[in-house]
Design a protein around this motif. Structure first.
Motif, short mmCIF file in Angstrom:
data_model
loop_
_atom_site.label_atom_id
_atom_site.label_comp_id
_atom_site.label_asym_id
_atom_site.label_seq_id
_atom_site.Cartn_x
_atom_site.Cartn_y
_atom_site.Cartn_z
N ARG A 45 -5.99 8.28 -9.26
CA ARG A 45 -5.15 8.20 -10.27
C ARG A 45 -5.64 7.05 -11.35
NH1 ARG A 45 0.72 8.59 -7.19
NH2 ARG A 45 0.30 10.42 -6.06
N LEU A 46 -6.20 6.09 -10.48
CA LEU A 46 -6.21 4.87 -11.23
C LEU A 46 -7.49 5.01 -12.40
CD1 LEU A 46 -6.85 2.25 -8.14
CD2 LEU A 46 -4.94 2.29 -9.67
N LEU A 47 -8.31 6.35 -12.22
CA LEU A 47 -9.30 6.32 -13.20
C LEU A 47 -8.58 7.00 -14.48
CD1 LEU A 47 -12.02 7.77 -11.07
CD2 LEU A 47 -11.80 5.51 -11.74
N VAL A 48 -7.51 7.71 -14.34
CA VAL A 48 -6.55 8.38 -15.43
C VAL A 48 -5.90 7.62 -16.16
CG1 VAL A 48 -5.33 10.56 -16.09
CG2 VAL A 48 -6.99 10.60 -13.82
N PRO A 49 -6.03 7.36 -17.49
CA PRO A 49 -4.99 6.42 -18.16
C PRO A 49 -3.64 6.88 -18.42
CG PRO A 49 -6.48 7.46 -19.60
CD PRO A 49 -6.86 7.66 -18.14
N SER A 50 -3.30 8.23 -18.30
CA SER A 50 -2.04 8.88 -18.52
C SER A 50 -1.77 9.51 -17.25
CB SER A 50 -2.11 10.13 -19.47
OG SER A 50 -3.01 10.85 -19.23
N ALA A 51 -0.72 10.28 -17.09
CA ALA A 51 -0.13 11.09 -15.88
C ALA A 51 -1.21 11.70 -15.43
CB ALA A 51 1.14 11.93 -16.11
N TYR A 52 -1.56 12.02 -14.00
CA TYR A 52 -2.45 12.71 -13.59
C TYR A 52 -1.65 14.29 -13.21
CZ TYR A 52 -0.44 12.60 -8.86
OH TYR A 52 0.43 12.58 -7.49
N GLU A 53 -0.65 14.32 -13.48
CA GLU A 53 -0.02 15.69 -13.22
C GLU A 53 0.55 16.31 -14.56
OE1 GLU A 53 3.04 17.76 -10.23
OE2 GLU A 53 3.35 15.52 -10.53
N LEU A 54 -0.05 17.26 -15.03
CA LEU A 54 0.41 17.87 -16.37
C LEU A 54 1.14 19.04 -16.00
CD1 LEU A 54 -2.94 17.88 -18.26
CD2 LEU A 54 -1.19 16.15 -18.40
N SER A 55 2.40 19.27 -17.23
CA SER A 55 3.28 20.43 -17.03
C SER A 55 3.15 21.04 -18.16
CB SER A 55 4.72 19.82 -16.67
OG SER A 55 5.58 20.84 -16.64
N PHE A 56 2.97 22.38 -18.23
CA PHE A 56 2.75 23.40 -18.98
C PHE A 56 3.84 24.55 -18.80
CE2 PHE A 56 -1.74 22.11 -18.58
CZ PHE A 56 -2.08 21.55 -19.90
N PRO A 57 4.35 25.09 -20.14
CA PRO A 57 5.10 26.40 -19.87
C PRO A 57 4.13 27.52 -19.00
CG PRO A 57 5.21 25.32 -22.13
CD PRO A 57 4.20 24.60 -21.57
N TYR A 197 -10.38 0.12 -7.52
CA TYR A 197 -9.62 -0.13 -6.61
C TYR A 197 -9.42 -1.91 -6.52
CZ TYR A 197 -8.12 4.05 -4.39
OH TYR A 197 -7.65 5.39 -4.12
N TYR A 198 -10.56 -2.52 -6.38
CA TYR A 198 -10.72 -3.97 -6.35
C TYR A 198 -9.99 -4.65 -7.58
CZ TYR A 198 -12.67 -8.59 -6.31
OH TYR A 198 -12.76 -9.92 -6.35
N LEU A 199 -10.30 -4.16 -8.84
CA LEU A 199 -9.58 -4.92 -9.82
C LEU A 199 -8.16 -4.75 -9.99
CD1 LEU A 199 -12.28 -3.84 -12.82
CD2 LEU A 199 -11.77 -5.95 -11.55
N ASN A 200 -7.46 -3.54 -9.32
CA ASN A 200 -6.12 -3.53 -9.04
C ASN A 200 -5.51 -3.89 -7.92
OD1 ASN A 200 -5.05 -1.34 -11.57
ND2 ASN A 200 -7.37 -0.89 -10.97
N ASN A 201 -6.32 -4.72 -6.98
CA ASN A 201 -5.93 -5.24 -5.91
C ASN A 201 -5.59 -4.16 -4.82
OD1 ASN A 201 -6.18 -8.06 -6.81
ND2 ASN A 201 -4.23 -7.70 -7.98
N ARG A 202 -6.38 -3.13 -4.65
CA ARG A 202 -5.73 -2.10 -3.58
C ARG A 202 -7.17 -1.86 -2.92
NH1 ARG A 202 -3.09 2.91 -6.61
NH2 ARG A 202 -3.28 3.75 -4.31
N LEU A 203 -8.04 -2.66 -2.80
CA LEU A 203 -9.31 -2.18 -2.09
C LEU A 203 -9.12 -2.05 -0.68
CD1 LEU A 203 -12.29 -2.23 -2.48
CD2 LEU A 203 -12.58 -4.56 -1.82
N THR A 204 -7.98 -2.68 -0.05
CA THR A 204 -7.61 -2.32 1.51
C THR A 204 -7.50 -0.88 1.67
OG1 THR A 204 -5.45 -3.19 1.18
CG2 THR A 204 -7.05 -4.68 1.90
N SER A 205 -7.02 -0.06 0.79
CA SER A 205 -6.60 1.18 0.66
C SER A 205 -7.56 2.07 0.60
CB SER A 205 -5.31 1.34 -0.10
OG SER A 205 -5.61 1.42 -1.34
N PHE A 206 -8.79 1.54 -0.09
CA PHE A 206 -9.81 2.30 -0.34
C PHE A 206 -10.10 3.15 0.79
CE2 PHE A 206 -14.41 3.09 -1.29
CZ PHE A 206 -14.44 3.76 -2.50
N TYR A 207 -10.22 2.80 1.91
CA TYR A 207 -10.61 3.66 3.12
C TYR A 207 -9.83 5.09 3.48
CZ TYR A 207 -7.03 1.98 6.44
OH TYR A 207 -5.92 1.97 6.82
N ASN A 208 -8.63 4.67 2.90
CA ASN A 208 -7.70 6.14 3.04
C ASN A 208 -8.15 7.23 2.54
OD1 ASN A 208 -5.75 4.46 4.56
ND2 ASN A 208 -4.76 3.84 2.79
#
Length: 328
Positions: A45-57, A197-208
């Protein structure tokens, strides 16, 4: 129908569009109220600037999925004809891909496995090029990147990294630099992901990210067997394909033999990697559609009894449409 597509005629694209609509007609009458399309894995998700889930008709979702399938079918057709896997130019690979990608109603909508088939096709173009290349290090590096990018879209795609090494064994003499190049290509993408992940202070969860790879393979799968009767003609065609391949195997060029060996490996890898996703869905097996479409094409291009193979294909079409309206 099959005989029409045995001929390499651009007008067959029009027939593909008509068939694409016909094979989804049952789904049109039972469209849900809302369809969401998740185009990347949650960890990306961090790589996607907008919502990572799209809703179409729903109808637009299915229409876009049809356009994607048609584009992929033409790419597969170009791949097979470029490497002369069937011994002649034909539109059968496109026909078979459109057919297989309509087997189940979940196949008819946009999904991560469907988008991932672009990466499968891209990989095959590069993997088949191993045979005539004198130095495959750059190609191996590119393939590592493709697998990593495909994994960001759909995590089970990560197992196709094995296909790179297996292809090197099949097509090339041993060169450890080519094997390492694939690892470096794969690591490049995930290195940049780790930086995010590091720039967003989430590096500890990278292993998940890697935890699902440790999931145990299930002992049993709960399915409604009545809904999978449609696979009966599919299994029969695959059996007939293996008989035809066995008959012609040593009559074919070395490159063709090696290519079909690799396609079978990819078919197994994509089929068995479903367990990685905890929310397993049947649309995972869209990843098997690319090699399966080549297998089907090989049988039908070499089949000799017209009434039999035409009837067999008609039975497959009928079963697909019938089970769209009858889900028991």
């Amino acid at each position: 129908m099959v005989n029409i597509f045995k001929i390499y005629n651009p007008l067959n694209i029009l027939w593909l569009v008509i068939l694409l609509f016909a094979l989804r007609i049952g789904y049109i009458f039972q469209l849900p109220d809302n369809l969401n399309f998740v185009f990347v894995e949650p960890f990306a998700r961090l790589l996607v600037p907008s919502a990572y889930e799209l809703s179409f008709p729903p109808f637009l979702n299915m229409l876009l999925a049809g356009v994607v399938v048609l584009g992929q079918a033409l790419l597969i057709n170009h791949l097979v004809n470029s490497y002369n896997l069937l011994g002649r130019s034909t539109f059968l690979p496109a026909l078979m891909y459109v057919t297989i990608s309509s087997l189940f109603t979940p196949f008819a909508i946009l999904s991560a496995p469907l988008i991932s088939n672009f990466f499968v096709i891209w990989m095959l173009f590069k993997l088949f090029s191993f045979y005539k290349s004198s130095d495959a290090k750059s190609t191996s590096y590119d393939l590592g990147i493709i697998v990593a990018l495909g994994s960001l879209v759909y995590l089970p795609f990560i197992y196709l990294f094995l296909a790179i090494w297996i292809a090197l064994v099949i097509f090339k003499p041993l060169n450890w630099r080519e094997w390492i190049s694939a690892i470096l290509g794969f690591a490049t993408v995930f290195f940049f992901l780790a930086v995010f992940y590091y720039l967003n202070n989430r590096l500890t969860s990278f292993y998940n990210i890697w935890k699902p790879l440790g999931t145990k393979f299930p002992n049993r799968i709960n399915i409604n067997y009545y809904n999978y009767i449609v696979l009966a003609p599919v299994i029969l065609i695959l059996i007939l394909y293996f008989f035809k391949l066995q008959q012609n195997f040593y009559k074919s060029y070395v490159q063709i033999r090696k290519s079909f060996q690799l396609l079978f490996i990819i078919f197994l890898i994509t089929g068995l990697s479903f367990y990685v996703k905890s929310d397993f869905r049947i649309n995972h097996f869209l990843l098997c559609a690319v090699p399966a479409s080549v297998f089907f094409s090989y049988y039908f291009v070499n089949a000799g009894v017209k009434w039999f193979y035409e009837t067999l294909y008609a039975l497959l079409l009928f079963s697909i449409i019938y089970f769209q309206f009858n889900t028991f």
